[in-house]
Design an enzyme around this catalytic site. Structure first.
Site, PDB file in Angstrom:
ATOM      1  N   HIS A 237     -14.945  38.549  51.423  1.00  0.00           N
ATOM      2  CA  HIS A 237     -16.097  38.308  52.315  1.00  0.00           C
ATOM      3  C   HIS A 237     -16.275  36.782  52.440  1.00  0.00           C
ATOM      4  CE1 HIS A 237     -19.777  38.956  54.397  1.00  0.00           C
ATOM      5  NE2 HIS A 237     -20.552  39.386  53.436  1.00  0.00           N
ATOM      6  N   HIS A 276     -10.039  41.491  60.200  1.00  0.00           N
ATOM      7  CA  HIS A 276     -11.456  41.836  60.200  1.00  0.00           C
ATOM      8  C   HIS A 276     -11.615  43.338  60.295  1.00  0.00           C
ATOM      9  CE1 HIS A 276     -15.716  41.689  61.134  1.00  0.00           C
ATOM     10  NE2 HIS A 276     -15.667  40.495  60.564  1.00  0.00           N
ATOM     11  N   ASP A 327     -13.694  32.569  58.911  1.00  0.00           N
ATOM     12  CA  ASP A 327     -13.443  31.725  57.740  1.00  0.00           C
ATOM     13  C   ASP A 327     -12.226  30.827  57.867  1.00  0.00           C
ATOM     14  OD1 ASP A 327     -15.604  32.584  56.127  1.00  0.00           O
ATOM     15  OD2 ASP A 327     -14.595  34.505  55.911  1.00  0.00           O
TER      16      ASP A 327
HETATM   17  N1  COA Z   1      -3.374  39.158  55.576  1.00  0.00           N
HETATM   18  C1  COA Z   1      -2.317  40.009  55.576  1.00  0.00           C
HETATM   19  N2  COA Z   1      -2.437  41.299  55.918  1.00  0.00           N
HETATM   20  C2  COA Z   1      -3.647  41.742  56.294  1.00  0.00           C
HETATM   21  C3  COA Z   1      -4.766  40.909  56.329  1.00  0.00           C
HETATM   22  C4  COA Z   1      -4.593  39.570  55.955  1.00  0.00           C
HETATM   23  N3  COA Z   1      -5.624  38.725  55.960  1.00  0.00           N
HETATM   24  N4  COA Z   1      -5.840  41.611  56.730  1.00  0.00           N
HETATM   25  C5  COA Z   1      -5.402  42.858  56.937  1.00  0.00           C
HETATM   26  N5  COA Z   1      -4.075  42.947  56.687  1.00  0.00           N
HETATM   27  C6  COA Z   1      -3.225  44.121  56.802  1.00  0.00           C
HETATM   28  C7  COA Z   1      -3.249  44.897  55.500  1.00  0.00           C
HETATM   29  O1  COA Z   1      -2.216  44.530  54.638  1.00  0.00           O
HETATM   30  C8  COA Z   1      -3.093  46.315  56.012  1.00  0.00           C
HETATM   31  O2  COA Z   1      -1.742  46.530  56.319  1.00  0.00           O
HETATM   32  P1  COA Z   1      -1.034  47.932  55.996  1.00  0.00           P
HETATM   33  O3  COA Z   1      -1.793  48.937  56.826  1.00  0.00           O
HETATM   34  O4  COA Z   1       0.366  47.709  56.400  1.00  0.00           O
HETATM   35  O5  COA Z   1      -1.235  48.144  54.526  1.00  0.00           O
HETATM   36  C9  COA Z   1      -3.855  46.327  57.323  1.00  0.00           C
HETATM   37  O6  COA Z   1      -3.824  44.972  57.801  1.00  0.00           O
HETATM   38  C10 COA Z   1      -5.304  46.785  57.184  1.00  0.00           C
HETATM   39  O7  COA Z   1      -5.931  46.004  56.159  1.00  0.00           O
HETATM   40  P2  COA Z   1      -7.157  46.483  55.295  1.00  0.00           P
HETATM   41  O8  COA Z   1      -7.263  45.636  54.073  1.00  0.00           O
HETATM   42  O9  COA Z   1      -7.125  47.968  55.105  1.00  0.00           O
HETATM   43  O10 COA Z   1      -8.343  46.166  56.299  1.00  0.00           O
HETATM   44  P3  COA Z   1      -9.865  46.132  55.927  1.00  0.00           P
HETATM   45  O11 COA Z   1     -10.590  46.462  57.182  1.00  0.00           O
HETATM   46  O12 COA Z   1     -10.160  46.948  54.722  1.00  0.00           O
HETATM   47  O13 COA Z   1     -10.073  44.618  55.497  1.00  0.00           O
HETATM   48  C11 COA Z   1     -10.528  42.361  55.482  1.00  0.00           C
HETATM   49  C12 COA Z   1     -10.705  43.666  56.254  1.00  0.00           C
HETATM   50  C13 COA Z   1     -11.364  41.291  56.199  1.00  0.00           C
HETATM   51  C14 COA Z   1     -11.061  42.545  54.061  1.00  0.00           C
HETATM   52  C15 COA Z   1      -9.033  41.958  55.472  1.00  0.00           C
HETATM   53  O14 COA Z   1      -8.591  41.699  56.783  1.00  0.00           O
HETATM   54  C16 COA Z   1      -8.760  40.772  54.557  1.00  0.00           C
HETATM   55  O15 COA Z   1      -8.578  40.955  53.367  1.00  0.00           O
HETATM   56  N6  COA Z   1      -8.757  39.531  55.132  1.00  0.00           N
HETATM   57  C17 COA Z   1      -8.595  38.360  54.300  1.00  0.00           C
HETATM   58  C18 COA Z   1      -9.929  37.969  53.698  1.00  0.00           C
HETATM   59  C19 COA Z   1     -10.853  37.367  54.695  1.00  0.00           C
HETATM   60  O16 COA Z   1     -10.469  36.500  55.460  1.00  0.00           O
HETATM   61  N7  COA Z   1     -12.098  37.811  54.634  1.00  0.00           N
HETATM   62  C20 COA Z   1     -13.140  37.316  55.513  1.00  0.00           C
HETATM   63  C21 COA Z   1     -13.508  38.340  56.522  1.00  0.00           C
HETATM   64  S1  COA Z   1     -14.604  37.661  57.731  1.00  0.00           S
END
Ligand code: COA
Length: 390
Positions: A237, A276, A327
């Site tokens: 987050h 996201h 971010d």
């Molecule tokens: N880097 C690499 N791969 C990513 C990614 C990232 N930042 N964000 C998502 N993915 C990929 C995942 O590996 C997954 O791939 P798969 O289906 O092949 O396993 C797919 O996209 C879905 O990801 P998931 O973690 O299930 O999505 P989510 O909706 O639960 O997570 C976040 C959303 C924001 C937590 C996620 O995108 C993330 O961890 N981002 C990095 C942290 C970040 O920047 N957070 C701030 C958000 S405003």
């Protein structure tokens, strides 16, 4: 059809009869109505109380956006002046000296903020009162005092005395002044103000939901905001902005960014500042922060951070179709202003407190306890064996 009373069912049947959300992380689950914020994840639009954040970033101020979020409409000139005067008064911004004395040295800024906000409740004359008027006064104090707390801690850990707030400066400029002791440039003050506008609210994100869950027990504003700060801290987050800068520092040289990110993708690493839960396109806030970070970098004579981020973003978009979120670029702008990386998430909180408070007000305005169920998947008939026989 025979109507069954839920108390006639076995616990297992009762759970089976409930609607089950088979979506890990509550993805796309609508848990409540809200008039505060709308995200169009397909088009990449963010709306506060009907106003597009692009228009607010171009024309509004953080103080006006705070008013909009809490009162539901833009203020008249008279309303704005009165609101601004209270929010920027030294009496609202200053910290109780006893709280400053509590700030220990070996803690992270986010821990200081979480503990400091919690402790501030002890000094608030309105604390036990959950009426809307009292909650707005508490939200006003929190919004005014959080920048003072973040800046005071920065000074203390550098072995310097905290700087008193300057009521002639708006919240953004005053924060930068309290951090460095120097009045910020117009570009830095404006950029910071826009960054605060862009971070002010974001619907039912994890920290806002944490605030609402706490508020829904009829707990108070301070407890709700403390819960929210705890949730914001995590790297999935608000903590992501710090992790982005750690990545940039690792890459160091723009010429090495492409090789670095291709290897990270091959290694299946999670790249902070991308992806996201709601947006399917680039986060609409990212473009503003990219532009501002580039301008500040140019002014500071260091464009390398934004260059690194642009390369990383291009490769992530081409290879993974995963786009920048809020971010990715915010930290590059803060770094150009001389702000240390571990203060990025506290700065996020200084802005998001506006949205958290709006959601606490909305929750308390039409409250019902938030108390979901779990689909139990554990054992049900375990036989207790005394410890001596195990
Ligand atoms: N880097 C690499 N791969 C990513 C990614 C990232 N930042 N964000 C998502 N993915 C990929 C995942 O590996 C997954 O791939 P798969 O289906 O092949 O396993 C797919 O996209 C879905 O990801 P998931 O973690 O299930 O999505 P989510 O909706 O639960 O997570 C976040 C959303 C924001 C937590 C996620 O995108 C993330 O961890 N981002 C990095 C942290 C970040 O920047 N957070 C701030 C958000 S405003």
């Amino acid at each position: 059809m025979i109507q069954t009373n839920r108390f006639d069912l076995t616990p297992r049947e009762e759970i089976d009869a409930m609607s089950t959300v088979n979506k890990a992380g509550l993805e796309d689950v609508v848990v409540s109505t809200s008039d505060i914020c709308f995200i169009d994840g397909r088009e990449g639009r963010l709306i506060y109380r009907g106003y597009d954040v692009d228009d607010l970033a171009a024309q509004s101020t953080f103080e006006e956006v705070v008013y909009l979020l809490w009162y539901g409409a833009l203020p008249t000139k008279k309303e704005y002046d009165a609101f601004y005067k209270t929010l920027s008064a030294t009496a609202t911004r200053k910290l109780p000296p006893k709280l400053v004395a509590l700030l220990a040295k070996k803690t992270t800024p986010m821990e200081v903020l979480r503990t400091g906000v919690s402790a501030l409740s002890a000094f608030d004359p309105d604390d036990p009162d959950n009426s809307r008027e009292a909650e707005i006064r508490k939200a006003m104090r929190l919004t005014a005092q959080m920048p003072t707390l973040v800046a005071a801690w920065e000074r203390i850990r550098r072995g310097k005395a905290p700087i008193a707030p300057n009521p002639k400066l708006n919240l953004a400029a005053n924060f930068l002044y309290m951090m460095s002791g120097k009045k910020p440039t117009e570009l830095a003050a404006k950029t910071f103000d826009v960054a605060l506008i862009l971070h002010a609210d974001h619907e039912f994100n994890a920290s806002t939901f944490a605030a609402r869950v706490t508020a829904a027990t009829l707990s108070d504003m301070y407890s709700a905001i403390t819960s929210a700060i705890g949730a914001l801290k995590g790297p999935l987050h608000g903590g992501a902005n710090e992790q982005v800068m750690i990545m940039v520092d690792k890459i160091k040289d723009p010429a090495k960014a492409e090789t670095w990110i291709r290897k990270a993708i091959a290694d299946k690493a999670r790249i902070m500042g991308f992806g996201h839960r709601v947006y399917r396109v680039e986060d609409p806030r990212a473009k503003h922060l990219r532009r501002l970070a580039a301008e500040l970098g140019r002014q500071a004579g260091d464009e390398s951070k934004v260059k690194i981020l642009n390369t990383v973003a291009r490769v992530m978009t081409e290879e993974k179709h995963i786009y920048p979120n809020v971010d990715l670029y915010s930290g590059a702008g803060y770094a150009a202003m001389g702000i240390p990386t571990d203060q990025f998430t506290p700065i996020f909180a200084m802005s998001r407190v506006a949205g958290w408070a709006a959601h606490v007000l909305e929750q308390h305005g039409n409250n019902r306890l938030i108390r979901p169920r779990a689909e139990y998947t554990g054992a049900t008939r375990a036989t207790y064996v005394p410890i001596s026989q195990r």
